[in-house]
Design an enzyme around this catalytic site. Structure first.
Site, short mmCIF file in Angstrom:
data_model
loop_
_atom_site.label_atom_id
_atom_site.label_comp_id
_atom_site.label_asym_id
_atom_site.label_seq_id
_atom_site.Cartn_x
_atom_site.Cartn_y
_atom_site.Cartn_z
N GLY A 14 -17.19 36.07 12.27
CA GLY A 14 -16.98 37.41 12.58
C GLY A 14 -15.85 37.88 11.67
CE LYS B 27 -25.33 32.38 13.29
NZ LYS B 27 -25.43 33.82 13.34
CE LYS C 73 -21.32 31.76 13.42
NZ LYS C 73 -20.82 32.13 14.78
CD GLU D 260 -14.36 36.39 5.45
OE1 GLU D 260 -14.28 35.44 6.35
OE2 GLU D 260 -13.69 35.99 4.12
CB VAL E 24 -24.34 43.41 12.84
CG1 VAL E 24 -23.36 43.47 11.54
CG2 VAL E 24 -24.07 42.27 13.84
NE ARG F 59 -37.56 44.70 9.93
CZ ARG F 59 -37.31 43.22 10.09
NH1 ARG F 59 -38.21 42.61 9.79
NH2 ARG F 59 -36.04 43.17 10.71
#
Length: 426
Positions: free
Chosen positions: A131, A102, A202, A126, A14, A45
């Protein structure tokens, strides 16, 4: 044109998609959102080797939280412990937060939102649910004038893909899961998807918005799809249903119940038509009726789209801040919501056995809406029992569990009773 300065922590699938979009497609965002998003620093990292762009990279994520130039910290590292420390540090330094995490919101949402309020910053989340499908925005803004009575949704693309493949190709659970992994739709360790954890987290977030409940994941009940067999899917199809993993929330007076379980959905309802890795959420409001939100619920690009939408919203002042925290509704893990039920059991192939099972339902004043008895299969080793499916009238989760135990206790059945909810849409 307005501009906003961001720091990105986490450059996995992501995070990489967010950096790629912001770096390669800035004009689309500027034209559509009216804001120039400047990446001030990236926390990775693994260092600069993990970031294929000419950006300021640090291996210490706290550097981003402490950077005075950063206005918005984008948290995409996942997990709870380090993510919570990072977000808290950024908030205390006066930075807005955008996250796709989440687990963080479902577990620590209340304290983080309170901390953000104290420091006059906001949290965009959001991307944490569905997604690229803007269900958070729908609840937080679009439906603000309505009282939500219930929601039901397919919130995990992995489980929906698996169930879709099992239905369309008669695949086994194991084969459908392997295909999902081969396509990158399931993790190497898919536990949190298939056991229902992901969808339940969720649903917890949606409950806080829909019903003004605390963020308390411990009070969400859930189960996974591992027990769903091709035979269950075939029986459901014969009865006019599809099997989906449905996250559900409802309110009765001031008591809210939130859950996520495999559920039969009538084929004349929209949720039954949601295939493959897609997500959908049906929200039922008093006076308004049902609205349905459908779209891609997982994957780097859809999630990155939601992250960037939150950044644009923050550049325009963020979201309305209400005083809903003053009077929260209570969460209850013991749902009093009644669902019709699907029972799958094996009954002795002898006279009177069906009658005894039917009388068990009658003695408990539970209606039987349908009963299917099939002959033993040719390859079935146990010819002393026949498979039977019963559709019952509405039962609470507690009552359904009791009925399953009662059925298992009589000598006419084997100890392998399965029961699933049936979605009772209005």
């Amino acid at each position: 044109m307005k501009s906003i300065k961001v720091g990105v922590c986490g450059v996995g699938n992501v995070g990489g998609a967010v950096l790629e979009t912001l770096t390669n497609s800035p004009k689309i965002i500027e034209n559509n959102g009216g804001v120039k998003i400047n990446i001030i620093q990236v926390g990775a990292r693994k260092g600069k080797s993990a970031v294929p762009f000419d950006l300021n990279v640090t291996t210490d994520l706290m550097d981003v939280a402490n950077n005075p130039e950063v206005e918005v910290l984008i948290e995409l590292i996942g997990g709870c412990d380090l993510a919570k420390d990072l977000v808290e540090k950024a908030i205390r330094n006066g930075k807005h937060i955008v996250t796709a995490n989440k687990a963080l919101i479902a577990t620590h949402g209340d304290e983080l939102f309170e901390l953000a309020k104290e420091h006059n910053v906001q949290i965009g989340f959001e991307a944490s649910v569905a997604g690229g499908t803007p269900v958070i925005k729908a609840l937080r803004e679009g439906l603000v004038a309505n009282k939500v009575n219930w929601f039901a949704g397919i919130l995990n693309g992995t489980t929906n893909f698996i169930l879709s493949k099992m239905s369309e190709d008669q695949s086994s659970f194991e084969n459908a899961l392997k295909e999902a992994q081969d396509l990158g739709l399931a993790e190497a360790d898919p536990t949190m998807d298939v056991d229902g954890t992901d969808a339940a987290q969720k649903a917890s977030i949606l409950s806080a918005l829909a019903f003004n409940t605390p963020h308390n994941f411990e009070l969400v009940s859930y189960g996974g799809i591992e027990s769903v067999s091709p035979e269950d899917i075939a029986y459901a199809s014969d009865l006019g249903y599809s099997i989906k993993h449905i996250a559900y929330g409802s309110i009765e007076e001031n008591e809210v119940c939130v859950s996520a379980y495999p559920t039969l959905v009538s084929n004349d309802q929209l949720l039954s038509q949601v295939g493959m890795q897609m997500n959908a959420l049906e929200i039922y409001c008093e006076g308004l009726g049902s609205t349905v939100y459908y779209g891609p619920g997982a994957g780097p690009k859809p999630t990155a789209s939601a992250v960037i939408a939150d950044i644009v919203d923050l550049s325009n002042g963020g979201w309305p801040v209400s005083d809903k925290n003053e009077s929260k509704n209570c969460l209850s893990k013991e749902s009093q919501q009644g669902f019709s039920r699907y029972f799958n059991l094996n009954i002795k192939n002898e006279a009177g056995a069906i009658a005894k099972v039917s009388s068990l339902f009658a003695d408990r004043n539970i209606s039987i809406e349908a009963l299917i008895q099939n002959e033993p299969k040719a390859n079935q080793t146990d010819l002393t029992h026949v498979p039977v499916v019963i559709i019952s009238g509405p039962l609470t989760d507690e009552k359904a569990f009791e009925v399953s135990k009662d059925l298992e206790s009589i000598e006419e059945t084997t100890q392998s009773i399965k029961q699933f909810r049936i979605h009772n849409a209005l």
